[in-house]
Motif scaffolding. Structure first.
Motif, PDB file in Angstrom:
ATOM      1  N   GLY A 191      73.894  47.277  34.703  1.00  0.00           N
ATOM      2  CA  GLY A 191      75.077  47.116  35.542  1.00  0.00           C
ATOM      3  C   GLY A 191      75.861  45.906  35.087  1.00  0.00           C
ATOM      4  N   ASN A 192      76.090  44.974  35.977  1.00  0.00           N
ATOM      5  CA  ASN A 192      76.798  43.733  35.628  1.00  0.00           C
ATOM      6  C   ASN A 192      75.848  42.597  35.243  1.00  0.00           C
ATOM      7  N   GLN A 193      74.565  42.914  35.220  1.00  0.00           N
ATOM      8  CA  GLN A 193      73.551  41.887  34.975  1.00  0.00           C
ATOM      9  C   GLN A 193      73.018  41.980  33.537  1.00  0.00           C
ATOM     10  N   LYS A 194      72.780  40.827  32.912  1.00  0.00           N
ATOM     11  CA  LYS A 194      72.166  40.769  31.596  1.00  0.00           C
ATOM     12  C   LYS A 194      70.776  40.168  31.718  1.00  0.00           C
ATOM     13  N   LEU A 195      69.810  40.845  31.092  1.00  0.00           N
ATOM     14  CA  LEU A 195      68.409  40.430  31.183  1.00  0.00           C
ATOM     15  C   LEU A 195      67.802  40.316  29.798  1.00  0.00           C
ATOM     16  N   ASN A 196      66.768  39.494  29.681  1.00  0.00           N
ATOM     17  CA  ASN A 196      65.962  39.406  28.468  1.00  0.00           C
ATOM     18  C   ASN A 196      64.530  39.783  28.826  1.00  0.00           C
TER      19      ASN A 196
END
Length: 443
Positions: A191-196
């Motif tokens: 969505g609008n979130q960036k994760l590692n």
């Protein structure tokens, strides 16, 4: 019939690899004037063979024990353990009479042939078919993770745009050795979130049992509709028709095929209510779900567009060589994972049973030659290991001889050969047993 095809492809593939590997030793030995007494596919243990003939002083045959093959080179301590020929003085046509560098070439010739064969196969496959792949940009609805992927934090619909901060172009890069072997970090857009999200070090242990699909499916997320309904199935009994779109299961909205699979898997051996869109109408149907989590229809999926890159004859060579060499280096990295404890030994090794399942029960020549090319590189790597009785072990002793300036004693070489042979037999028994155990647990 599928089992016969599976076993037949296994025997054909391994026979090609063994014959060409041993042919490398044979030709190198003959080039240096060394006498070759036997050339065998499979082992003629206790001197029993299925077929044999003599031609120009060499006995050619097929043994009954399908554990590889061999060439018997005069004046060499090998798996035949024929030490009587070493009792007399060295003869000019014997292996032991030749300079160490010539003997080293003979020992490495089989490995060299396997490497050349692997490169050649991948080269020809690239010439014929090019490279077909799904661009990441075309996977509009993201990924479908399996249980292992979900456990590490992935979710259906995630967009993985980079690995270790490096943008990826091909969807199959997500399940490449670079991701699985290097404890990589997946850069995810949700969505609008960036994760590692970090790939666990021991992920290969799980993938060995469950398969790569349980990490990330090789196909991106897709929409679907009913293409055909199986005769006599639960879907037919419920009234499902071709062209229907399933938009909900038990009031849970459905848009993608993996969502339907998940809902059916949660309701095995139960009845579910399907909300169907049929043209401009909506219909409620009730269907039973099987123990396998299906209702009995084929889906027409909105498959993602693939790209194909075609290469010329010479331009295909570095591409094929890169694929072959990648297999070789992946084996080395995998062995390193075993030594560091990241991967369990019983998870890392596979034998004929597992290889047969990889060939499959249908004839697919692209898959067949791809596997033969891969196995040729695996055979080259395995034989290069410095284990007595393997080519790598013989080569190691020859290198020691070249450094010392004198050969190792025949008694030492005999004992080393026995130790190596016992190790290999033990390993083969373990691998066979491990394969069978995995199949039993799987089923």
């Amino acid at each position: 019939m599928s089992i016969v095809i599976m076993v037949g492809q296994l025997i054909l593939g391994l026979s090609i690899l063994v014959i060409l590997h041993e042919l490398g030793h044979f030709l190198a030995a003959r080039a240096f004037g060394i006498k070759v007494e036997k050339f065998y596919l499979f082992f003629d243990a206790w001197n029993f063979s299925l077929f044999k003939f003599n031609y120009k002083g060499v006995e050619y045959g097929i043994g009954w024990l399908p554990l590889g093959g061999y060439v018997k080179i005069a004046g060499m301590i090998d798996e035949s353990m024929d030490t009587e020929q070493l009792a007399g003085p060295p003869q000019p046509w014997e292996f032991r009479s030749k300079p160490a560098w010539q003997r080293l070439i003979v020992m490495l010739a089989g490995i060299t042939v396997n490497i050349i064969l692997g490169i050649f196969i991948f080269w020809m496959l690239t010439v014929r078919y090019g490279e077909t792949y799904i661009p990441v940009a075309n996977a509009h609805y993201g990924i479908v993770p399996g249980e292992i992927g979900i456990k590490m934090g992935l979710k259906p619909g995630d967009q993985i745009y980079a690995v270790n901060g490096v943008p990826i172009q091909r969807f199959d890069d997500l399940t490449s050795s670079n991701v699985l072997l290097n404890h990589s970090v997946l850069n995810v857009q949700r969505g609008n979130q960036k994760l590692n999200l970090t790939v666990p070090k021991g992920i290969l242990n799980d993938l060995s049992d469950d398969g790569i699909e349980q990490f990330i499916s090789h196909e991106p997320r897709t929409q679907f509709m009913v293409d055909s309904v199986m005769v006599g199935s639960n879907a037919q009994k419920a009234g499902l028709k071709k062209g229907d779109s399933i938009v909900a299961v038990n009031n849970n909205p459905i848009r993608f095929f993996d969502q339907l699979q998940s809902q059916l898997a949660l309701n095995k051996n139960k009845a579910v209510v399907l909300l169907i869109k049929r043209g401009s109408d909506t219909v409620h149907l009730t269907s039973n779900v099987t123990a396998e989590g299906t209702i009995g229809f084929s889906a027409k999926r909105d498959l993602v567009k693939e790209d194909t890159i075609k290469y010329g004859f010479l331009a295909s060579l570095p591409i094929g060589a890169s694929k072959a060499w990648g297999t070789f280096t992946d084996d080395a990295k995998g062995l390193g994972k075993v030594f560091t404890g990241d991967v369990k030994f019983n998870k890392a090794v596979s034998g004929p049973v597992k290889i047969a399942t990889m060939f499959g029960g249908v004839i697919d020549w692209v898959r067949f030659w791809s596997l033969v090319g891969l196995l040729s590189m695996v055979l080259a790597f395995t034989n290069l290991l410095p284990i007595p009785a393997l080519d790598g072990g013989h080569s190691l002793f020859l290198l020691i001889e070249m450094i010392k300036g004198k050969p190792l004693s025949d008694k030492f070489l005999e004992r080393a050969q026995i130790v190596g042979f016992v190790l290999l037999i033990t390993l083969m028994v373990f691998v066979f047993g491990n394969d069978i155990f995995k199949q039993i647990v799987k089923h």
